[in-house]
Design an enzyme around this catalytic site. Structure first.
Site, short mmCIF file in Angstrom:
data_model
loop_
_atom_site.label_atom_id
_atom_site.label_comp_id
_atom_site.label_asym_id
_atom_site.label_seq_id
_atom_site.Cartn_x
_atom_site.Cartn_y
_atom_site.Cartn_z
N ASP A 193 -1.51 4.57 -6.50
CA ASP A 193 -0.06 4.50 -6.26
C ASP A 193 0.70 5.69 -6.83
O ASP A 193 1.78 6.04 -6.35
CB ASP A 193 0.51 3.20 -6.83
CG ASP A 193 0.04 2.04 -5.97
OD1 ASP A 193 -1.09 1.57 -6.17
OD2 ASP A 193 0.79 1.66 -5.05
N ASN A 213 -3.05 2.43 -10.31
CA ASN A 213 -3.46 1.68 -9.11
C ASN A 213 -3.40 0.20 -9.45
O ASN A 213 -3.07 -0.18 -10.59
CB ASN A 213 -4.86 2.11 -8.65
CG ASN A 213 -5.23 1.53 -7.30
OD1 ASN A 213 -4.41 1.57 -6.36
ND2 ASN A 213 -6.41 0.96 -7.17
N LYS A 214 -3.73 -0.62 -8.49
CA LYS A 214 -3.66 -2.07 -8.64
C LYS A 214 -4.26 -2.55 -9.95
O LYS A 214 -5.30 -2.06 -10.38
CB LYS A 214 -4.38 -2.71 -7.44
CG LYS A 214 -4.42 -4.21 -7.41
CD LYS A 214 -3.06 -4.87 -7.59
CE LYS A 214 -2.01 -4.39 -6.61
NZ LYS A 214 -0.63 -4.76 -7.01
N GLY A 247 0.88 -1.17 0.00
CA GLY A 247 0.00 0.00 0.00
C GLY A 247 0.92 1.21 0.00
O GLY A 247 1.85 1.29 0.82
N ALA A 248 0.63 2.14 -0.92
CA ALA A 248 1.58 3.24 -1.16
C ALA A 248 2.00 4.00 0.11
O ALA A 248 3.20 4.13 0.39
CB ALA A 248 1.01 4.17 -2.22
N ARG A 281 10.51 -1.28 -4.99
CA ARG A 281 9.32 -1.32 -5.86
C ARG A 281 9.25 0.01 -6.61
O ARG A 281 9.49 1.06 -6.03
CB ARG A 281 8.03 -1.52 -5.04
CG ARG A 281 7.91 -2.90 -4.41
CD ARG A 281 6.53 -3.14 -3.83
NE ARG A 281 5.55 -3.50 -4.84
CZ ARG A 281 4.25 -3.59 -4.60
NH1 ARG A 281 3.77 -3.34 -3.39
NH2 ARG A 281 3.41 -3.93 -5.56
O1 MRU Z 1 0.77 -4.07 -4.76
P1 MRU Z 1 0.10 -3.36 -3.62
O2 MRU Z 1 -0.74 -4.26 -2.79
O3 MRU Z 1 1.09 -2.55 -2.80
O4 MRU Z 1 -0.87 -2.32 -4.33
C1 MRU Z 1 -1.57 -1.43 -3.53
C2 MRU Z 1 -2.56 -0.61 -4.25
O5 MRU Z 1 -2.70 -0.68 -5.44
C3 MRU Z 1 -3.35 0.36 -3.40
O6 MRU Z 1 -4.61 0.60 -3.95
C4 MRU Z 1 -2.59 1.70 -3.33
O7 MRU Z 1 -1.26 1.52 -2.95
C5 MRU Z 1 -3.24 2.65 -2.37
S1 MRU Z 1 -3.04 2.19 -0.67
C6 MRU Z 1 -3.77 3.42 0.24
#
Ligand code: MRU
Length: 358
Positions: free
Chosen positions: A248, A258-259, A58-59, A100
């Site tokens: 992100d 985003n994801k 999560g960012a 990352r």
């Molecule tokens: O690969 P991840 O699980 O780190 O991806 C996270 C996301 O895509 C979240 O939606 C994003 O980081 C926002 S968290 C507040």
């Protein structure tokens, strides 16, 4: 947020500094929901791996973990003056930055730590280390206020009894507290909005199923888990009145990474006439990326698609896979971007620039 309700008691701090033990304590998000286990990280190599393997994810949480990490790494340095300490600091910074590529909060937090170091230049290593600790703690504390403000702005766009669809996990464990996309939901829950949340499972790593469904359920929120390919039917059946997602990295023109799968949800939302909101702290907006094309999309290992969470093979051995961890939602699919400074509507190029100047 009202204290003493389910939400406050269900909130878990996923990133905690244990300064007296020279350690960072992280909730291992890869083990959820089966096991709630905390990892004690003392080595930079282990922190790098924890970020890469999504033990902390999560960012905002990645940024907070990196800020504490860089403090702990610098604290361990035996450098005798600020110049030598800076050399060690830079090595740790570059190392953590390579964990990352997509979430800009990682780089934002590391750069902020560097700016603080530079402000303290000429001071003793001990004084600089104290300043770095203060800065990392500030980053964590500010994130709580940011999440709460995003929650309030987000809630102002929602109505009681609405169905809300979310993708991935942008909740408490992805931040310091409350989350970004889940913050309006928690705030609404505390005010009896009675939302019905649809959580996309979020293949391949199942952040929606393992994390979002888990944390909302723990907090007593009405949550229904759906497979990613069910988003269309719940929208078609009129069960969803708004989509809230985290993010992100937002480019200067409002394109938002985003994801993986988020852009598909946004396309569906547009088709069904459902507002699609991106919840993004200002630290997630990268004005150096002109458009989404400039955002580096992380490619993840093959096994995550074929076998990672399963005891039986999910695909024929040797099959080719493609595993981008994120996708970019075009700005014209985004109804508004919800930040701690307010709700930003199109045209994004002008309005994002303006909010940075305000
Ligand atoms: O690969 P991840 O699980 O780190 O991806 C996270 C996301 O895509 C979240 O939606 C994003 O980081 C926002 S968290 C507040």
């Amino acid at each position: 947020m009202k204290k003493g309700n389910n939400i406050e008691s269900a909130i878990i701090q996923s990133v905690v500094l244990k300064d007296d033990e020279d350690a960072l304590v992280l909730l291992d998000q890869t083990l959820l929901p089966a096991e709630k286990k905390f990892l004690k990280i003392t080595e930079m190599k282990d922190l790098w791996e924890a970020i890469y393997e999504l033990k902390v994810r999560g960012a905002p949480a990645i940024g907070i973990a990196a800020a504490f990490g860089i403090y702990l790494g610098t604290k361990a340095s035996t450098a005798k003056d600020s110049e030598a300490l800076y050399v060690d600091f830079k090595k740790i910074k570059e190392y953590l930055a390579s964990s990352r590529p997509t979430a800009v909060n990682l780089f934002w937090a590391l750069n902020r730590m560097e700016a603080r170091f530079k402000k303290e230049e000429g001071k003793t290593p001990q004084e600089i280390k104290i300043a770095l600790k203060e800065e990392a703690e500030k980053i964590r504390e500010e994130d709580e206020a940011v999440c709460e403000a995003i929650g309030s702005y987000g809630l102002s766009l929602l109505k009681p009894n609405w169905g809300i669809l979310t993708h991935c996990n942008a909740g408490t464990i992805a931040t310091s507290k409350y989350g970004t996309a889940l913050a309006p939901i928690y705030l609404g829950e505390a005010e009896n909005y009675n939302f019905k949340v649809y959580a996309d499972e979020t293949r391949p790593l199942l952040q929606g199923a393992r994390l979002t469904a888990w944390e909302l359920k723990e907090a007593g929120v009405d949550v229904t888990l759906i497979c990613d390919n069910m988003a269309s039917i719940v929208m078609q059946e009129g069960k969803v009145q708004a989509v809230l997602v985290g993010c992100d990295r937002v480019a200067a023109n409002g394109d938002a990474a985003n994801k993986i799968g988020t852009s598909g949800v946004a396309i569906l939302a547009k088709y069904y006439g459902i507002p699609f909101y991106v919840c993004a702290p200002m630290s997630t907006i990268d004005m150096d990326c002109k458009t989404g094309k400039d955002i580096h999309i992380e490619l993840r290992p093959h096994e995550e698609v074929t076998s990672k969470w399963y005891t039986k093979p999910m695909a024929p051995e040797g099959v080719k896979t493609y595993n981008p961890a994120f996708d970019v939602t075009d700005n014209n699919l985004i109804t508004a971007i919800i930040t701690e400074k307010g709700i930003i509507y199109p045209p994004y190029t002008e309005n994002l620039a303006a909010i940075f100047e305000s």
